[in-house]
Write a protein that holds these residues in place. Sequence first.
Motif, mmCIF file in Angstrom:
data_model
loop_
_atom_site.group_PDB
_atom_site.id
_atom_site.type_symbol
_atom_site.label_atom_id
_atom_site.label_comp_id
_atom_site.label_asym_id
_atom_site.label_seq_id
_atom_site.Cartn_x
_atom_site.Cartn_y
_atom_site.Cartn_z
ATOM 1 N N HIS A 116 0.826 -1.205 0.000
ATOM 2 C CA HIS A 116 0.000 0.000 0.000
ATOM 3 C C HIS A 116 0.864 1.261 0.000
ATOM 4 O O HIS A 116 0.614 2.210 -0.742
ATOM 5 N N HIS A 120 1.361 4.269 -2.887
ATOM 6 C CA HIS A 120 1.273 5.719 -2.678
ATOM 7 C C HIS A 120 2.407 6.447 -3.384
ATOM 8 O O HIS A 120 2.189 7.458 -4.050
ATOM 9 N N CYS A 211 -6.311 8.914 2.832
ATOM 10 C CA CYS A 211 -6.295 7.455 2.773
ATOM 11 C C CYS A 211 -6.686 6.851 4.110
ATOM 12 O O CYS A 211 -6.359 7.384 5.171
ATOM 13 N N GLY A 213 -6.040 3.466 4.691
ATOM 14 C CA GLY A 213 -5.320 2.189 4.808
ATOM 15 C C GLY A 213 -4.230 2.191 5.861
ATOM 16 O O GLY A 213 -4.022 3.175 6.565
ATOM 17 N N HIS A 215 -0.092 1.742 6.719
ATOM 18 C CA HIS A 215 1.155 2.062 6.022
ATOM 19 C C HIS A 215 2.346 1.711 6.897
ATOM 20 O O HIS A 215 2.196 1.490 8.094
#
Length: 412
Positions: A116, A120, A211, A213, A215
């Motif tokens: 992920h 980015h 975002c 998600g 990281h």
Amino acid sequence: MEKEALYYQTPYVKEFDAEVLSCEASGDKYLVELSVHGFYPEGGGQEADKGTIGDAVLTDVQEKAVKDPESGEKLCDEKGNAIVRILHTVDRALETGKTYHCVIDWERRMRNSRNHSGEHIVSGLVHRHYGYNNVGFHMSDVMTIDFDGALTWEQLMEIEKEANAVVLENRPVRELWPDEAELQDIDYRSKKALSGDVRLVDLGGADLCACCGTHVMTTGEIGAIKILSVLGHKGGVRVELFCGTDALSDYAGKHEQLLELSHMLSVAPSEVKDAVKQTMDQSFQKDRRIAEINQKYYALKAEMMKDFTGVLVDVEEGMNNVELRKCCDYFMKNTKASVIGVFGQKDSVKVKGDTASEWNYVIGSETVDVRNMAKTFNAEVNGRGGGQKEMIQGSASCTEEELRRAMNEVFS
Ligand SMILES: [Zn+2]
């Protein structure tokens, strides 16, 4: 977006305790709500966490919007955040009110976080250099990003180089929760209009994006970013890539293959490409030589049978369909036979206790419409196939004797 979730507040916590707030049966699974949100639910293109809750195996985590029972509309809190239930799918019932020890499948979480985060950086750099947006992102066996503009392989290799430089500099990854007024003044990448709490993720200056998600904490943890392919997709491109351990596994697998090829060809790995080209050239030359020899063989056979009239049956070994067709064509032009059947034997098989054979056939004629008889012939020889009125081709399953009899009965 739930700012208080454990995966945002303390992203590297791998285990935690949580009370079961509810547990309901769903098919042969159970849906559980927990007092602490430590398992990441599927969202933003990232798959849900897996792990264990006590002895129960967690296979999925989904965020379900709470709706007004009267209007059916999604409910929001005073900040505009959607009110959601986080449902954990487990394989056994858990006791409501009891506290369980929860363990996140960390290898999986880190794999997702690395991929992920790498996504980015690539998306941020593409946006900065070319102005294209990431309009679709998917993570499964391989990660894909869809951009709304065309990119060449050379351009992507430049992006890859720059992305890996960001990794090597091990820059910090920060998350920001700006309020509405602050958000107005920030230039960030986002797929859609956002309401409620907005979480921005800054990938060491290479990308700033809204975002939800998970990281890595520094870009160095991504490990490596490798772009695998680019294909045209809906007016833009779809890019496949691997990060971190996925990139390493991919490299290891491909290197093993390269070493095997280098052994097979008896050349150094750096010479494999040239050696394959040379082998292909040689193979092409051999094919041409075989075709020339076959041509002479057809001519000799046709010469031997030039005065033959009636139904000609020719049985050949080891000829492929193209060769059978060429052979039949040669006989049609160079003999007086009314109908020509050329048969190539496939593997012997047992049919109904008798020794029978599998055949490929080509049947041709310049005077008889062979297509008309194809059905009758196929019925006689357990076959299938068809074609034009001058030539049919197919397969048969019978003995050679049955084949010859059927040819004479059907086409005489
Ligand atoms: Zn993200």
